[in-house]
Design an enzyme around this catalytic site. Structure first.
Site, PDB file in Angstrom:
ATOM      1  N   TYR A 142      48.517 -33.336  -9.920  1.00 58.16           N
ATOM      2  CA  TYR A 142      47.563 -33.025  -8.861  1.00 58.16           C
ATOM      3  C   TYR A 142      48.024 -33.785  -7.627  1.00 58.16           C
ATOM      4  O   TYR A 142      47.841 -35.004  -7.537  1.00 58.16           O
ATOM      5  CB  TYR A 142      46.165 -33.443  -9.302  1.00 58.16           C
ATOM      6  CG  TYR A 142      45.042 -33.098  -8.351  1.00 58.16           C
ATOM      7  CD1 TYR A 142      45.142 -32.046  -7.452  1.00 58.16           C
ATOM      8  CD2 TYR A 142      43.862 -33.829  -8.360  1.00 58.16           C
ATOM      9  CE1 TYR A 142      44.101 -31.728  -6.590  1.00 58.16           C
ATOM     10  CE2 TYR A 142      42.803 -33.516  -7.517  1.00 58.16           C
ATOM     11  CZ  TYR A 142      42.941 -32.465  -6.626  1.00 58.16           C
ATOM     12  OH  TYR A 142      41.905 -32.157  -5.765  1.00 58.16           O
ATOM     13  N   LYS A 166      49.347 -28.757  -9.095  1.00 57.91           N
ATOM     14  CA  LYS A 166      48.235 -28.312  -8.260  1.00 57.91           C
ATOM     15  C   LYS A 166      48.470 -28.908  -6.876  1.00 57.91           C
ATOM     16  O   LYS A 166      48.295 -30.108  -6.665  1.00 57.91           O
ATOM     17  CB  LYS A 166      46.897 -28.754  -8.857  1.00 57.91           C
ATOM     18  CG  LYS A 166      46.575 -28.015 -10.146  1.00 57.91           C
ATOM     19  CD  LYS A 166      45.141 -28.213 -10.588  1.00 57.91           C
ATOM     20  CE  LYS A 166      44.820 -27.342 -11.804  1.00 57.91           C
ATOM     21  NZ  LYS A 166      43.410 -27.456 -12.230  1.00 57.91           N
TER      22      LYS A 166
END
Length: 302
Positions: A142, A166
């Site tokens: 992330y 992500k």
């Protein structure tokens, strides 16, 4: 570990980030997620994340994060892929990652360490240690900050077990360059629906969403338009949630989770307060504006 086709397919869709419900004593009550999960799965949401930012991950104790991680797979019941967010100290992150498979999760998502003195090679060492603890579960990175540079991102992408990223920074050129350097990974828009069209154009597939807690069909409208290559329809679908997202961005983005929880409360689903340092309760003007947004959605649905 390579991503299974089931997980890969889910990540190309909407990755819903679940709220963490609290009771009146400020204790987590995972069971209150049941109607939210049912609604999301019924709308077609393929991946659900526990302990993401919309879950107030940094407001939870380690024990509370583990409680949620252990409970959500049972609530989902195999109807969607479950991704467990892990992070904070390397020992805490590794502890959650180590338990994720036994808890029934399908993948983990490593929050980018917020330490102000993190070094690029130190972050790589962090990811290596946490990924190893995941015991073969696919690992998603992330990334909310790409300031470390493309070489540092490439090093993270090369860590064994990393299966996807992500991307939660608006730097589209870096997204394109990073994706070209690691095309075998799953690249996902991490900035929700408003950024999904431009990131899709740059090669990302799928996107994260907090609105799925309240109105997953609106998120699916964006996904379906993008899957069809209809960017005008995608723009209209994003426009339908624009005012909701503007409310979430108020108070320095501190209303992000608060608006979602307040919307659920207005819908008759009690998931409790947003913990400090989030903005809670919503300001009266924001609450009234939120009522208007929900009424508009109801009118259009009718």
């Amino acid at each position: 570990m390579a991503v299974t086709e089931r997980v890969a397919t889910a990540l190309r869709g909407v990755s819903g980030i679940l709220v963490t419900p609290f009771d009146g004593d400020d204790q987590p009550v995972p069971g209150r997620l049941a109607p939210i999960v049912d609604r999301a799965v019924g709308a077609g949401i393929g991946a659900l994340t526990v302990n993401g930012n919309t879950s107030e991950f940094y407001g939870l104790t380690l024990e509370e994060a583990r409680q949620m991680q252990a409970a959500v797979p049972g609530i989902v019941g195999g109807r969607a892929v479950v991704v467990a967010g892990v992070g904070r100290s390397v020992k805490e992150a590794a502890s959650l990652a180590k338990a994720a498979k036994a808890d029934g999760c399908d993948a983990i998502m490593i929050h980018q360490p917020p330490d102000p003195f993190r070094a690029p090679r130190g972050v790589a060492a962090y990811v290596e240690r946490v990924a190893e603890a995941a015991d073969g579960l696919p690992v998603l990175l992330y990334l909310r900050d790409d300031s470390g540079g493309l070489d540092a991102i490439a090093a993270l992408c090369a860590v064994p077990g990393v299966a996807g990223v992500k991307w939660a920074t608006p730097n589209l050129l870096n997204l394109a360059a990073a994706r070209r350097a690691a095309p075998h990974l799953a690249w996902i828009c991490g900035l929700a629906e408003p950024w999904a069209p431009p990131m899709t154009a740059m090669g990302a597939r799928g996107f994260t969403s907090g609105i799925i807690n309240v109105a997953p069909h609106l998120s699916m409208a964006v996904l379906n338009a993008l899957a069809a290559g209809d960017y005008e329809a995608a723009d209209r679908a994003v426009l339908a949630i624009e005012n909701f997202e503007k409310l979430r961005a108020q108070e320095g983005n501190g209303a992000n989770v608060s608006v979602v929880k307040a919307a659920l409360a207005l819908r008759g689903e009690d998931v409790g307060a947003a913990r400090p340092p989030a903005a809670w309760p919503l300001a009266p003007a924001a609450t009234e504006a939120l009522r208007g947004v929900l009424a508009g959605w109801d009118k259009n649905a009718g």
